[in-house]
Write a protein that holds these residues in place. Structure first.
Motif, PDB file in Angstrom:
ATOM      1  N   ILE A   1      28.727  34.315  33.164  1.00 41.52           N
ATOM      2  CA  ILE A   1      30.105  34.589  32.751  1.00 41.52           C
ATOM      3  C   ILE A   1      30.327  36.086  32.574  1.00 41.52           C
ATOM      4  CG2 ILE A   1      31.748  34.303  30.856  1.00 41.52           C
ATOM      5  CD1 ILE A   1      30.629  31.474  30.504  1.00 41.52           C
ATOM      6  N   SER A   2      29.388  36.775  31.942  1.00 40.94           N
ATOM      7  CA  SER A   2      29.549  38.216  31.736  1.00 40.94           C
ATOM      8  C   SER A   2      29.521  38.973  33.059  1.00 40.94           C
ATOM      9  CB  SER A   2      28.491  38.745  30.787  1.00 40.94           C
ATOM     10  OG  SER A   2      27.205  38.567  31.329  1.00 40.94           O
ATOM     11  N   LEU A   3      28.701  38.548  33.986  1.00 44.39           N
ATOM     12  CA  LEU A   3      28.681  39.179  35.308  1.00 44.39           C
ATOM     13  C   LEU A   3      29.999  38.960  36.037  1.00 44.39           C
ATOM     14  CD1 LEU A   3      27.057  40.696  37.472  1.00 44.39           C
ATOM     15  CD2 LEU A   3      26.361  38.463  38.351  1.00 44.39           C
ATOM     16  N   LEU A   4      30.549  37.765  35.954  1.00 41.12           N
ATOM     17  CA  LEU A   4      31.841  37.493  36.590  1.00 41.12           C
ATOM     18  C   LEU A   4      32.960  38.323  35.976  1.00 41.12           C
ATOM     19  CD1 LEU A   4      31.740  33.638  37.150  1.00 41.12           C
ATOM     20  CD2 LEU A   4      31.730  35.428  38.883  1.00 41.12           C
ATOM     21  N   ILE A   5      32.981  38.441  34.657  1.00 38.88           N
ATOM     22  CA  ILE A   5      34.000  39.265  34.004  1.00 38.88           C
ATOM     23  C   ILE A   5      33.866  40.720  34.440  1.00 38.88           C
ATOM     24  CG2 ILE A   5      34.743  40.188  31.777  1.00 38.88           C
ATOM     25  CD1 ILE A   5      34.064  37.438  30.584  1.00 38.88           C
ATOM     26  N   PHE A   6      32.657  41.234  34.445  1.00 36.09           N
ATOM     27  CA  PHE A   6      32.386  42.604  34.883  1.00 36.09           C
ATOM     28  C   PHE A   6      32.830  42.816  36.323  1.00 36.09           C
ATOM     29  CE2 PHE A   6      29.476  45.639  36.884  1.00 36.09           C
ATOM     30  CZ  PHE A   6      29.619  46.737  36.051  1.00 36.09           C
ATOM     31  N   PHE A   7      32.461  41.915  37.204  1.00 36.92           N
ATOM     32  CA  PHE A   7      32.788  42.039  38.624  1.00 36.92           C
ATOM     33  C   PHE A   7      34.292  41.954  38.855  1.00 36.92           C
ATOM     34  CE2 PHE A   7      33.318  40.251  42.905  1.00 36.92           C
ATOM     35  CZ  PHE A   7      32.670  41.228  43.632  1.00 36.92           C
ATOM     36  N   ILE A   8      34.956  41.001  38.227  1.00 37.19           N
ATOM     37  CA  ILE A   8      36.401  40.830  38.409  1.00 37.19           C
ATOM     38  C   ILE A   8      37.153  42.046  37.872  1.00 37.19           C
ATOM     39  CG2 ILE A   8      38.389  39.476  37.625  1.00 37.19           C
ATOM     40  CD1 ILE A   8      36.548  37.003  37.848  1.00 37.19           C
ATOM     41  N   PHE A   9      36.732  42.586  36.734  1.00 44.36           N
ATOM     42  CA  PHE A   9      37.383  43.763  36.170  1.00 44.36           C
ATOM     43  C   PHE A   9      37.299  44.944  37.131  1.00 44.36           C
ATOM     44  CE2 PHE A   9      36.962  47.765  33.821  1.00 44.36           C
ATOM     45  CZ  PHE A   9      38.212  47.814  33.245  1.00 44.36           C
ATOM     46  N   PHE A  10      36.129  45.230  37.668  1.00 42.16           N
ATOM     47  CA  PHE A  10      35.978  46.388  38.531  1.00 42.16           C
ATOM     48  C   PHE A  10      36.604  46.179  39.902  1.00 42.16           C
ATOM     49  CE2 PHE A  10      32.996  47.749  35.312  1.00 42.16           C
ATOM     50  CZ  PHE A  10      33.385  49.074  35.177  1.00 42.16           C
ATOM     51  N   VAL A  11      36.648  44.964  40.390  1.00 39.06           N
ATOM     52  CA  VAL A  11      37.369  44.700  41.640  1.00 39.06           C
ATOM     53  C   VAL A  11      38.869  44.912  41.425  1.00 39.06           C
ATOM     54  CG1 VAL A  11      38.048  42.868  43.244  1.00 39.06           C
ATOM     55  CG2 VAL A  11      35.645  43.207  42.685  1.00 39.06           C
ATOM     56  N   ALA A  12      39.393  44.435  40.290  1.00 41.87           N
ATOM     57  CA  ALA A  12      40.814  44.637  39.987  1.00 41.87           C
ATOM     58  C   ALA A  12      41.122  46.113  39.793  1.00 41.87           C
ATOM     59  CB  ALA A  12      41.201  43.844  38.747  1.00 41.87           C
ATOM     60  N   LEU A  13      40.250  46.836  39.121  1.00 38.35           N
ATOM     61  CA  LEU A  13      40.445  48.275  38.933  1.00 38.35           C
ATOM     62  C   LEU A  13      40.406  49.008  40.267  1.00 38.35           C
ATOM     63  CD1 LEU A  13      40.800  50.419  36.696  1.00 38.35           C
ATOM     64  CD2 LEU A  13      38.329  50.719  36.775  1.00 38.35           C
ATOM     65  N   PHE A  14      39.471  48.656  41.124  1.00 37.76           N
ATOM     66  CA  PHE A  14      39.388  49.263  42.449  1.00 37.76           C
ATOM     67  C   PHE A  14      40.646  48.962  43.252  1.00 37.76           C
ATOM     68  CE2 PHE A  14      38.195  48.990  46.962  1.00 37.76           C
ATOM     69  CZ  PHE A  14      37.776  50.303  47.158  1.00 37.76           C
ATOM     70  N   TRP A  15      41.136  47.732  43.179  1.00 37.32           N
ATOM     71  CA  TRP A  15      42.349  47.359  43.916  1.00 37.32           C
ATOM     72  C   TRP A  15      43.554  48.141  43.402  1.00 37.32           C
ATOM     73  CZ3 TRP A  15      43.328  45.356  48.350  1.00 37.32           C
ATOM     74  CH2 TRP A  15      44.609  44.938  48.646  1.00 37.32           C
ATOM     75  N   TRP A  16      43.654  48.334  42.085  1.00 40.37           N
ATOM     76  CA  TRP A  16      44.754  49.108  41.520  1.00 40.37           C
ATOM     77  C   TRP A  16      44.705  50.556  41.996  1.00 40.37           C
ATOM     78  CZ3 TRP A  16      44.888  53.325  38.181  1.00 40.37           C
ATOM     79  CH2 TRP A  16      46.150  53.669  37.732  1.00 40.37           C
ATOM     80  N   VAL A  17      43.506  51.144  42.032  1.00 42.46           N
ATOM     81  CA  VAL A  17      43.361  52.530  42.478  1.00 42.46           C
ATOM     82  C   VAL A  17      43.737  52.666  43.948  1.00 42.46           C
ATOM     83  CG1 VAL A  17      41.654  54.341  42.946  1.00 42.46           C
ATOM     84  CG2 VAL A  17      41.668  53.174  40.748  1.00 42.46           C
ATOM     85  N   VAL A  18      43.336  51.715  44.765  1.00 46.65           N
ATOM     86  CA  VAL A  18      43.623  51.788  46.198  1.00 46.65           C
ATOM     87  C   VAL A  18      45.116  51.615  46.461  1.00 46.65           C
ATOM     88  CG1 VAL A  18      43.268  50.581  48.391  1.00 46.65           C
ATOM     89  CG2 VAL A  18      41.325  51.089  46.934  1.00 46.65           C
ATOM     90  N   THR A  19      45.774  50.738  45.713  1.00 49.54           N
ATOM     91  CA  THR A  19      47.184  50.449  45.986  1.00 49.54           C
ATOM     92  C   THR A  19      48.151  51.272  45.133  1.00 49.54           C
ATOM     93  OG1 THR A  19      47.179  48.629  44.408  1.00 49.54           O
ATOM     94  CG2 THR A  19      46.668  48.098  46.705  1.00 49.54           C
TER      95      THR A  19
END
Length: 53
Positions: free
Chosen positions: A13-31
């Protein structure tokens, strides 16, 4: 920790939260709009609003 039933799910669960947070942050930065990034990056250099004395 081995005696706790179901403890193996917490690292997953902690790995999924970490991964989803950084993917969302990366997507926000790109867009993010370039004008917004430029405006926000110039905020620390804008001293005219601070000199109201």
């Amino acid at each position: 920790m081995e005696s706790i039933t179901g403890v193996e799910v917490y690292p997953i669960i902690s790995l999924l939260i970490f991964f989803i947070f950084f993917v969302a942050l990366f997507w926000w930065v790109v867009t993010a709009k370039k004008d917004y990034i430029k405006t926000v990056s110039n905020i620390p250099l804008d001293n005219q609003k601070d000199q109201t004395l």
